[in-house]
Design an enzyme around this catalytic site. Structure first.
Site: not given
Ligand code: 13P
Length: 258
Positions: A9, A11, A95, A97, A167, A173, A213, A234-235
């Site tokens: 993802n 973002k 999600h 967010e 999640e 993050g 993470s 994510g990251g």
């Molecule tokens: P991180 O892997 O950066 O923690 O993000 C997870 C995420 O929100 C994936 O949708």
């Protein structure tokens, strides 16, 4: 047998140009990967160019959101049909967010899931508790509410093919990962809830990812848990070496070298 799915993802990172050069690299790095489904979810603007580059590869394309209406006066929104036509097979829905910054609710997620399925897209439905909810012992209640609300109106044969992503909001993050045991416990709860809502066969088929993470260094232990069927990353999905590292750790966990 559930095929694990490792999804990136992105973002609001990577411009369309950056997305193109990233997948050119990723395609080479994971060309020989089998037994794990690989998915990238870039900005809407990169979907069409990426669909051309990824044609015939082992990397699928997904979107990060969509609107439920087929078409209409909804300024700024994107429909399921538009995503299909742009090469998507998956769409991330609900999600944290989107829930936090854009007011997404379980009822919205259910409407979007309906529209996604009607247009041949596989929804990845995100659920997860906040740190406050975890600390006050409300994790199971929150997950139950989100699972019930987000799947409302879906039939068993539709739920069989979709993906749920657990999640925990506090792990996104932050560098804090749920322990493999804690992640397994909630993933098992989600499967149990789906079994109660539908039936055992549906619960056994639905894929449940963990996200928060995930990195090459913790992927193997998370992916070896019985109810964790992949990761929503994510990251670490923004760097080829890290994302490919997570994918390879998953492959090795499933097929350990003899
Ligand atoms: P991180 O892997 O950066 O923690 O993000 C997870 C995420 O929100 C994936 O949708």
């Amino acid at each position: 047998m559930r095929t694990p799915i490792i999804a990136g993802n992105w973002k609001m990172y990577k411009t369309p140009r950056e997305a193109v050069s990233f997948v050119e690299e990723l395609k080479k790095a994971v060309a020989d990967v089998q037994g794990v489904e690989i998915l990238v979810c870039p900005t809407f603007l990169a979907l069409l160019p990426l669909s051309v580059i990824l044609e015939g590869s082992n990397i699928r394309l997904g979107a990060q959101n969509m609107f439920w209406a087929a078409e209409g006066a909804y300024t700024g929104e994107v429909s399921a049909e538009m995503l299909r036509e742009s090469g998507c097979t998956y769409v991330i829905l609900g999600h944290s967010e989107r829930r936090q910054y854009f007011g997404e609710t379980d009822a919205n997620v259910a409407k979007k899931a309906r529209a996604a399925l009607d247009n041949g897209l596989v929804p990845i439905i995100c659920v997860g508790e906040s740190i406050d909810e975890r600390k006050t012992g409300r994790t199971a209640t929150v997950i139950e509410r989100q699972v019930h609300g987000s799947l409302a109106g879906l039939a068993a044969d539709e739920v069989t093919g979709l993906v749920v992503a657990y999640e925990p909001v506090w792990a996104i993050g932050t560098g804090l990962t749920a322990s493999p045991g804690d992640a397994q416990e909630v993933n098992a709860l989600i499967r149990r809830l789906i079994g109660e809502l539908y039936d055992r066969g549906t619960a056994a088929s639905v894929r449940i990812q963990y996200g928060g993470s995930v990195k090459p260094g913790n992927a193997a232990e998370l992916m070896s848990q019985p109810d964790i069927d992949g990761a929503l990353v994510g990251g670490a999905s923004l760097k080829t070496a890290d994302f490919a590292g997570i994918i390879k750790a998953t492959v090795e966990t499933l097929n350990p070298p003899q």
